[in-house]
Scaffold this motif. Structure first.
Motif, PDB file in Angstrom:
ATOM      1  N   PHE A 234      13.872  36.633 -18.917  1.00 29.52           N
ATOM      2  CA  PHE A 234      12.473  36.654 -19.311  1.00 29.52           C
ATOM      3  C   PHE A 234      12.190  35.550 -20.315  1.00 29.52           C
ATOM      4  O   PHE A 234      13.007  35.277 -21.187  1.00 29.52           O
ATOM      5  CB  PHE A 234      12.160  38.017 -19.945  1.00 29.52           C
ATOM      6  CG  PHE A 234      10.886  38.037 -20.725  1.00 29.52           C
ATOM      7  CD1 PHE A 234       9.670  38.048 -20.056  1.00 29.52           C
ATOM      8  CD2 PHE A 234      10.890  38.011 -22.111  1.00 29.52           C
ATOM      9  CE1 PHE A 234       8.478  38.042 -20.772  1.00 29.52           C
ATOM     10  CE2 PHE A 234       9.704  38.013 -22.826  1.00 29.52           C
ATOM     11  CZ  PHE A 234       8.501  38.023 -22.153  1.00 29.52           C
ATOM     12  N   THR A 235      11.034  34.900 -20.187  1.00 29.37           N
ATOM     13  CA  THR A 235      10.607  33.923 -21.186  1.00 29.37           C
ATOM     14  C   THR A 235       9.134  34.133 -21.513  1.00 29.37           C
ATOM     15  O   THR A 235       8.308  34.167 -20.612  1.00 29.37           O
ATOM     16  CB  THR A 235      10.743  32.469 -20.664  1.00 29.37           C
ATOM     17  OG1 THR A 235      11.798  32.409 -19.725  1.00 29.37           O
ATOM     18  CG2 THR A 235      10.972  31.506 -21.782  1.00 29.37           C
ATOM     19  N   PRO A 236       8.817  34.287 -22.795  1.00 24.84           N
ATOM     20  CA  PRO A 236       7.405  34.355 -23.174  1.00 24.84           C
ATOM     21  C   PRO A 236       6.841  32.940 -23.327  1.00 24.84           C
ATOM     22  O   PRO A 236       7.592  32.015 -23.644  1.00 24.84           O
ATOM     23  CB  PRO A 236       7.449  35.057 -24.530  1.00 24.84           C
ATOM     24  CG  PRO A 236       8.780  34.698 -25.094  1.00 24.84           C
ATOM     25  CD  PRO A 236       9.717  34.454 -23.943  1.00 24.84           C
ATOM     26  N   HIS A 237       5.549  32.801 -23.067  1.00 24.24           N
ATOM     27  CA  HIS A 237       4.923  31.480 -23.208  1.00 24.24           C
ATOM     28  C   HIS A 237       3.582  31.586 -23.883  1.00 24.24           C
ATOM     29  O   HIS A 237       2.918  32.619 -23.805  1.00 24.24           O
ATOM     30  CB  HIS A 237       4.729  30.840 -21.827  1.00 24.24           C
ATOM     31  CG  HIS A 237       5.990  30.291 -21.252  1.00 24.24           C
ATOM     32  ND1 HIS A 237       6.655  29.234 -21.801  1.00 24.24           N
ATOM     33  CD2 HIS A 237       6.700  30.650 -20.159  1.00 24.24           C
ATOM     34  CE1 HIS A 237       7.734  28.970 -21.070  1.00 24.24           C
ATOM     35  NE2 HIS A 237       7.787  29.834 -20.067  1.00 24.24           N
ATOM     36  N   TYR A 238       3.176  30.484 -24.491  1.00 25.09           N
ATOM     37  CA  TYR A 238       1.908  30.450 -25.230  1.00 25.09           C
ATOM     38  C   TYR A 238       1.139  29.186 -24.864  1.00 25.09           C
ATOM     39  O   TYR A 238       1.711  28.100 -24.835  1.00 25.09           O
ATOM     40  CB  TYR A 238       2.191  30.491 -26.734  1.00 25.09           C
ATOM     41  CG  TYR A 238       2.906  31.761 -27.120  1.00 25.09           C
ATOM     42  CD1 TYR A 238       2.202  32.898 -27.470  1.00 25.09           C
ATOM     43  CD2 TYR A 238       4.310  31.848 -27.061  1.00 25.09           C
ATOM     44  CE1 TYR A 238       2.850  34.090 -27.776  1.00 25.09           C
ATOM     45  CE2 TYR A 238       4.966  33.033 -27.352  1.00 25.09           C
ATOM     46  CZ  TYR A 238       4.221  34.146 -27.713  1.00 25.09           C
ATOM     47  OH  TYR A 238       4.869  35.322 -27.997  1.00 25.09           O
ATOM     48  N   ILE A 239      -0.162  29.373 -24.587  1.00 31.56           N
ATOM     49  CA  ILE A 239      -0.998  28.223 -24.237  1.00 31.56           C
ATOM     50  C   ILE A 239      -1.587  27.611 -25.514  1.00 31.56           C
ATOM     51  O   ILE A 239      -2.050  28.331 -26.395  1.00 31.56           O
ATOM     52  CB  ILE A 239      -2.162  28.659 -23.310  1.00 31.56           C
ATOM     53  CG1 ILE A 239      -1.610  29.145 -21.968  1.00 31.56           C
ATOM     54  CG2 ILE A 239      -3.150  27.521 -23.096  1.00 31.56           C
ATOM     55  CD1 ILE A 239      -2.681  29.549 -20.972  1.00 31.56           C
ATOM     56  N   THR A 240      -1.555  26.288 -25.599  1.00 23.62           N
ATOM     57  CA  THR A 240      -2.287  25.607 -26.683  1.00 23.62           C
ATOM     58  C   THR A 240      -3.050  24.437 -26.074  1.00 23.62           C
ATOM     59  O   THR A 240      -2.729  23.981 -24.978  1.00 23.62           O
ATOM     60  CB  THR A 240      -1.348  25.049 -27.772  1.00 23.62           C
ATOM     61  OG1 THR A 240      -0.434  24.132 -27.167  1.00 23.62           O
ATOM     62  CG2 THR A 240      -0.608  26.146 -28.483  1.00 23.62           C
ATOM     63  N   TRP A 241      -4.070  23.980 -26.785  1.00 21.31           N
ATOM     64  CA  TRP A 241      -4.788  22.778 -26.374  1.00 21.31           C
ATOM     65  C   TRP A 241      -4.593  21.723 -27.442  1.00 21.31           C
ATOM     66  O   TRP A 241      -4.166  22.041 -28.552  1.00 21.31           O
ATOM     67  CB  TRP A 241      -6.284  23.088 -26.251  1.00 21.31           C
ATOM     68  CG  TRP A 241      -6.594  23.994 -25.117  1.00 21.31           C
ATOM     69  CD1 TRP A 241      -6.739  23.635 -23.807  1.00 21.31           C
ATOM     70  CD2 TRP A 241      -6.792  25.405 -25.173  1.00 21.31           C
ATOM     71  NE1 TRP A 241      -7.019  24.744 -23.048  1.00 21.31           N
ATOM     72  CE2 TRP A 241      -7.062  25.850 -23.858  1.00 21.31           C
ATOM     73  CE3 TRP A 241      -6.775  26.361 -26.197  1.00 21.31           C
ATOM     74  CZ2 TRP A 241      -7.307  27.172 -23.540  1.00 21.31           C
ATOM     75  CZ3 TRP A 241      -7.019  27.673 -25.886  1.00 21.31           C
ATOM     76  CH2 TRP A 241      -7.279  28.083 -24.570  1.00 21.31           C
ATOM     77  N   TYR A 242      -4.929  20.474 -27.106  1.00 20.86           N
ATOM     78  CA  TYR A 242      -4.864  19.464 -28.160  1.00 20.86           C
ATOM     79  C   TYR A 242      -6.276  18.999 -28.475  1.00 20.86           C
ATOM     80  O   TYR A 242      -7.176  19.102 -27.652  1.00 20.86           O
ATOM     81  CB  TYR A 242      -3.972  18.289 -27.754  1.00 20.86           C
ATOM     82  CG  TYR A 242      -4.453  17.530 -26.545  1.00 20.86           C
ATOM     83  CD1 TYR A 242      -3.982  17.850 -25.271  1.00 20.86           C
ATOM     84  CD2 TYR A 242      -5.374  16.488 -26.661  1.00 20.86           C
ATOM     85  CE1 TYR A 242      -4.434  17.182 -24.155  1.00 20.86           C
ATOM     86  CE2 TYR A 242      -5.819  15.818 -25.551  1.00 20.86           C
ATOM     87  CZ  TYR A 242      -5.358  16.164 -24.296  1.00 20.86           C
ATOM     88  OH  TYR A 242      -5.810  15.505 -23.195  1.00 20.86           O
ATOM     89  N   CYS A 243      -6.450  18.509 -29.685  1.00 19.51           N
ATOM     90  CA  CYS A 243      -7.767  18.053 -30.117  1.00 19.51           C
ATOM     91  C   CYS A 243      -7.916  16.595 -29.712  1.00 19.51           C
ATOM     92  O   CYS A 243      -7.020  15.783 -29.959  1.00 19.51           O
ATOM     93  CB  CYS A 243      -7.857  18.203 -31.638  1.00 19.51           C
ATOM     94  SG  CYS A 243      -9.414  17.644 -32.302  1.00 19.51           S
TER      95      CYS A 243
END
Ligand code: NAG
Ligand code: NAG
Ligand code: NAG
Length: 629
Positions: A234-243
Motif C-alpha cells: 500500500f502507498t498513500p499519496h497526496y496531490i499538490t499544485w504549484y504556484c
C-alpha cells in the motif's frame, strides 16, 4: 486593498485554468466491466459498460438478471413507491436490472430510486452517441449526501445503441437476460496486490472528507493485516499544485504554498483571512507522506493507518488542533522517531525542492493503464482506478479480486480476524501498567483507543493520554493509585472516593502515593502529654492510659478524676450495690450457720426481716445493670 482583490481574482482565474487544463488534457480513465446479453439471440454478445463511482460493484464476481424498463418514470427521478411499482424479484425468479434513461437528475438519485424500488442493479442508457463516461457523485454539498452512503446496488452506464436495442426487444415481448461481470474489471496478475490511496489531511471539506476518514477508520484493520502478511503493498499519496511563476510573491500563494510556491493546496475554508491556510494542509499532508516513508523504511508501513486515524480524531481543525504540536504527540504515542519525520519535512520556507512532494507531483500524472489522478479521494488498485463507493466491504472485495485466483489471503474469504495490535506499544493508547488497565481494544476494524470499564468501574477520558476511574468508585481499581497497607488485620488507605488525589489518613504522613508513615504521636508529643499520662504508640494511632484511678478522655487528651464524670458516678453506685450484695451474702451465710447451730429466736428473725428489703433492692439493681450491658 484593491491590489489584494485583483490578486485574488487573478488567482481564482489561475485555479480555474489549472482545473480546466486538468480536466481537458488529463487522462481520466473510464473503468469498465463487461455486460453479456445471454438472451434474446438477436442481442447475444458481450458489451462494455462503465462502472459508476458510487454503489457497490461486485469486483471479482458476476450477477445475472433480467431487464425491466419502467412504463412511467423512465428517468427514475421520482421514487417508484409513489407510482406503486415494485421490481422486487419473487423467490425463485431472476433479480431485476432496472434500465433507465440518462437525464434530468443525478445518477445517484436514479440509483437510489431503483434500489428502493427493489432492483438488484441499475443500467443507465446514455442519451447521445459518445464514448462511455464515468457516472460520478454530485459535488454539491446539499445534494442528498445521506442517501449516497446507502446506495448498495451496482450501477453501469451503457451506450445509447445498446439501450435502444434492449428497449426494442422488451417492447416486442422478449425477455432480456444479462450477465454483469466484474471479474476482469481489475488486473490480477500475481499473489500480491499493489494499491494506492490518494487522500488529504483536510478534515473540513464536508461529506467528501467525512467519508474519506470514515473509510480509513473502517478499513484500517483489514489493510494492516494484508500489509503485515505481505499480501499487499500500500502507498498513500497526496496531490499538490504549484504556484505559477508570476504569483509566487502574492499573498495568496504565500498562504497556500510552501517551498517558495512549489507545493500548494487550496485554503480549507476558501477564505484567506480566517482559519487554516492551504499551506497548513500541505504541511500536514507532507507529514503524513513522510510518516509513511519513515515507517516503510523501518518495515512497518501499516503505522500510517494508525497515524491518520488518530490524527483525525485528536487533531481536528474545528478544535484548532490541526497543528505540529498535536501531530507530534500522535507520532510519539505511536513510538515513531520524530526527528526522522522532521528531517523529511525539512524547512517549508526554503526555496528548494522537497524530494517527497516532488515525487508525489510526478506520480499524479497517469502511467500505463492508470489515468491522471484529479479527484480526491481516489483508490488505485493494481494500477487501475477503483470505482464505486469507499466502503470497507466493497474495497476489500475489489482488492481481493486483484489476487491471482487461489492466492487470496484468508481475510478475503472470512471476516473474523483479530489484529492483536494492542500487544505492541499498547497501540499508542493510554494504559495504567500498575493497575493492569488499558484503553487499547483489538477489533476487526483495527485497534481503537477507548477508556475501558473494569470490574464495573467506568473510566472516562480521551483514551490516548488519559483515562480516569469515575469519582464515586475510584478506589476500587488499584486503590486509585494511592498508598494502602494492611497490618495486624487493620487496613489504612490514602484513597478517598469522590475526592481527587491521594492523602495519607490520620495518624500517617507521606505523599500518599508511594508512602504513608506512621506518626509516633508519643515521640512527637502530639498527644497524651499530661503529667499523669502514659503514652504508647501503635500503627496509625496511639494508646494513652492514666495513672491511678484517673480516666483518659481521648477527645480532650486529658486525664480526669472519677468525681467529675457521669461514668464514674454510675460505677461508684454499682460498686456500692456489689458491696451490699457481698455483705448480704456473707450476712446470709452467717445467719444460716447461726440457725443450724442454734435455733433461731424471734430476735434473729427480726434482724432477718431488717435485711430482707436490702435483698430486694440488690435484685433490682442487678436487673438494671444487665439491661445496660
Ligand atoms: C441510511 O442507512 C442508515 C443505516 O443503515 C440509516 O440509519 C439511514 O436512515 C439511511 N438513510 C436513508 C436516507 O435512508
Ligand atoms: C516501501 O518499502 C518497500 C520494501 O522495503 C519498497 O519496495 C518500496 O519501494 C517502499 N515504498 C516507498 C514509497 O518508499
Ligand atoms: C491483565 O489483565 C488481563 C486481562 O484483563 C490478563 O489476561 C493479564 O494476565 C493481566 N496481567 C497481569 C500482569 O495481571
Amino acid at each position: 486593498m484593491r491590489e489584494n482583490k485583483l490578486g485574488l481574482m487573478l488567482l481564482s482565474i489561475w485555479v480555474l485554468l489549472v482545473f480546466m487544463i486538468g480536466s481537458c488534457l488529463g487522462r481520466f480513465v473510464v473503468e469498465k466491466n463487461s455486460l453479456r446479453v445471454t438472451s434474446p439471440d438477436s442481442l447475444k454478445d458481450t458489451y462494455e459498460c462503465a462502472i459508476g463511482n458510487f454503489g457497490v460493484p461486485q469486483y471479482g464476481g458476476t450477477l445475472v438478471g433480467t431487464v425491466a424498463y419502467p412504463k412511467a418514470n423512465q428517468k427514475a427521478c421520482k421514487g417508484f413507491d409513489e407510482l406503486d411499482i415494485s421490481f422486487k424479484s419473487k423467490p425463485g425468479s431472476l433479480p431485476t436490472f432496472l434500465l433507465v434513461d440518462r437525464g434530468d437528475c443525478f445518477f445517484t438519485l436514479k440509483a437510489w430510486n431503483a434500489q428502493r424500488g427493489g432492483a438488484a442493479a441499475i443500467l443507465v442508457a446514455d442519451d447521445k452517441m459518445e464514448p462511455l463516461i464515468t457516472m460520478d457523485t454530485p459535488e454539491e454539498e446539499n445534494s442528498g449526501a445521506e442517501y449516497l452512503q446507502n446506495i448498495s446496488i451496482p450501477s453501469a452506464l451503457i451506450s445509447k445503441t445498446l439501450g435502444d436495442n434492449i428497449k426494442k426487444a422488451l417492447s416486442s415481448g422478449e425477455m432480456v437476460n444479462i450477465n454483469l461481470d466484474w471479474r476482469e474489471a481489475l488486473p490480477h496478475p500475481d499473489e500480491r496486490v499493489e494499491y494506492e490511496f490518494w487522500t488529504n489531511s483536510n478534515d473540513e471539506c464536508g461529506p467528501k472528507c467525512d467519508s474519506q476518514i470514515d473509510f480509513v477508520k473502517n478499513f484500517k484493520g483489514a489493510a494492516q493485516i494484508l500489509e503485515k502478511k505481505g499480501y499487499t503493498q500500500f502507498t498513500p499519496h497526496y496531490i499538490t499544485w504549484y504556484c505559477p511563476e508570476a504569483f509566487i510573491l502574492s499573498r495568496q500563494c504565500k498562504s497556500q504554498c510552501i517551498n517558495h510556491g512549489r507545493y500548494c493546496a487550496p485554503d480549507p475554508e476558501q477564505d484567506f483571512s480566517r482559519g487554516y491556510d492551504g499551506k497548513d494542509v500541505v504541511i500536514q499532508n507532507l507529514r503524513q507522506a513522510c510518516l509513511y516513508k519513515v515507517t516503510n523504511e523501518t518495515g512497518k508501513p501499516w503505522l500510517w493507518w494508525d497515524y491518520v486515524t488518530d490524527f483525525a480524531i485528536r487533531c481536528p481543525m474545528k478544535e484548532k488542533k490541526y497543528t505540529k504540536e498535536c501531530a507530534d504527540q500522535v507520532i510519539q504515542s505511536l513510538g515513531i522517531d520524530l526527528k526522522k519525520i522532521d528531517q523529511c519535512i525539512g524547512d517549508p520556507e526554503a526555496n528548494v525542492d522537497n524530494p517527497v512532494l516532488k515525487t508525489e507531483q510526478d506520480e499524479q500524472i497517469g502511467k500505463g493503464s492508470r489515468g491522471d489522478v484529479t479527484i480526491l479521494p481516489t483508490l488505485v488498485i493494481n494500477n487501475r482506478q477503483y470505482r464505486g463507493k469507499l466502503d470497507k466491504g466493497a474495497v476489500l472485495k475489489a482488492i481481493c479480486s486483484g489476487f491471482q485466483e487461489t492466492t487470496e489471503p484468508s481475510v478475503c474469504l472470512t471476516e473474523g480476524i483479530e489484529t492483536n495490535e494492542c500487544l505492541e506499544n499498547n497501540g499508542g493508547c493510554w494504559q495504567d501498567k500498575a493497575a493492569n488497565v488499558t484503553a487499547c481494544k483489538d477489533t476487526f476494524r483495527g485497534r481503537v483507543c477507548e477508556c475501558p470499564a473494569v470490574r464495573g468501574v467506568k473510566f472516562v477520558g480521551d483514551g490516548y493520554t488519559h483515562c480516569e476511574a469515575s469519582a464515586a468508585q475510584r478506589c476500587e481499581i488499584n486503590n486509585g493509585g494511592c498508598w494502602s497497607k494492611t497490618q495486624d488485620g487493620k487496613t489504612h488507605s490514602a484513597c478517598v472516593d469522590n475526592s481527587k488525589g491521594c492523602k495519607c489518613p490520620q495518624g500517617f504522613k507521606g505523599d500518599g502515593v508511594t508512602t504513608c508513615e506512621d506518626v509516633d504521636e508519643c515521640k512527637d508529643k502530639l498527644a497524651c502529654q499530661c503529667s499523669q499520662c502514659k503514652c504508647k504508640n501503635t500503627w496509625g494511632s496511639y494508646d494513652c492510659s492514666c495513672s491511678g484511678n484517673l480516666l483518659y478522655m481521648h477527645e480532650h487528651d486529658t486525664c480526669i478524676t472519677g468525681k467529675d464524670s457521669k461514668t464514674t458516678v454510675s460505677w461508684n453506685f454499682i460498686w456500692v450495690i456489689i458491696l451490699g450484695l457481698a455483705m448480704t451474702g456473707v450476712g446470709g451465710y452467717a445467719i444460716y450457720k447461726y440457725r443450724i447451730r442454734r435455733y433461731m429466736d424471734s430476735e434473729i428473725r427480726a434482724i432477718m426481716a431488717q435485711y430482707m428489703p436490702l435483698d430486694n433492692q440488690a435484685e433490682s439493681a442487678n436487673h438494671i445493670q444487665h439491661a445496660e450491658i
